[in-house]
Design a protein around this motif. Structure first.
Motif, short mmCIF file in Angstrom:
data_model
loop_
_atom_site.label_atom_id
_atom_site.label_comp_id
_atom_site.label_asym_id
_atom_site.label_seq_id
_atom_site.Cartn_x
_atom_site.Cartn_y
_atom_site.Cartn_z
N ARG A 26 45.99 49.15 33.66
CA ARG A 26 44.95 48.84 32.68
C ARG A 26 44.97 47.35 32.36
O ARG A 26 46.03 46.79 32.02
CB ARG A 26 45.19 49.65 31.42
N PRO A 27 43.80 46.68 32.44
CA PRO A 27 43.76 45.24 32.13
C PRO A 27 43.91 45.00 30.63
O PRO A 27 43.60 45.86 29.80
CB PRO A 27 42.37 44.82 32.62
N ASP A 28 44.38 43.80 30.27
CA ASP A 28 44.59 43.45 28.86
C ASP A 28 43.27 43.26 28.11
O ASP A 28 43.14 43.67 26.98
CB ASP A 28 45.43 42.18 28.74
N GLY A 29 42.31 42.62 28.74
CA GLY A 29 41.04 42.33 28.07
C GLY A 29 39.89 43.10 28.68
O GLY A 29 40.08 44.05 29.46
N PHE A 34 35.74 47.52 33.73
CA PHE A 34 34.79 48.36 34.47
C PHE A 34 35.41 48.80 35.79
O PHE A 34 35.37 49.99 36.14
CB PHE A 34 33.49 47.60 34.73
N ASP A 35 36.00 47.86 36.52
CA ASP A 35 36.65 48.20 37.79
C ASP A 35 37.79 49.18 37.59
O ASP A 35 37.95 50.12 38.37
CB ASP A 35 37.18 46.94 38.48
N TYR A 36 38.57 49.00 36.54
CA TYR A 36 39.70 49.88 36.24
C TYR A 36 39.22 51.32 35.99
O TYR A 36 39.83 52.28 36.45
CB TYR A 36 40.46 49.36 35.03
#
Length: 83
Positions: A26-29, A34-36
């Motif tokens: 999971r990205p931080d920001g 969207f890609d995640y």
């Protein structure tokens, strides 16, 4: 398909709930979120997947499974796999 639960031993896959690929982080920001959430690869071969043992010990595990043959190559607790 039999899944090796670290606590309960080999169990039938019907006892588990499949979550999906264990690879994405999971990205931080907001960038990359969207890609995640929506974009996934569909590899042929070994993949690490999250499974929840709903009808057993209720643990999250990471299973290494070959998508071509459904052969299970191992499983660990998700908390241990994250380290």
């Amino acid at each position: 398909m039999r899944i090796p639960c670290p606590y309960c031993g080999d169990r039938d896959s019907q006892e588990f709930v499949y979550r999906g690929d264990a690879g994405p982080v999971r990205p931080d920001g907001e960038e990359g979120f969207f890609d995640y959430v929506y974009l996934r690869d569909n590899p042929a071969g070994p993949i690490r997947e999250h499974w929840y043992h709903a009808q057993g010990c209720r643990s999250w595990i990471v299973v290494t499974r070959d998508t071509r043959s459904h052969a299970i190559h191992g499983a660990t607790l998700a908390a241990e796999a994250a380290r």
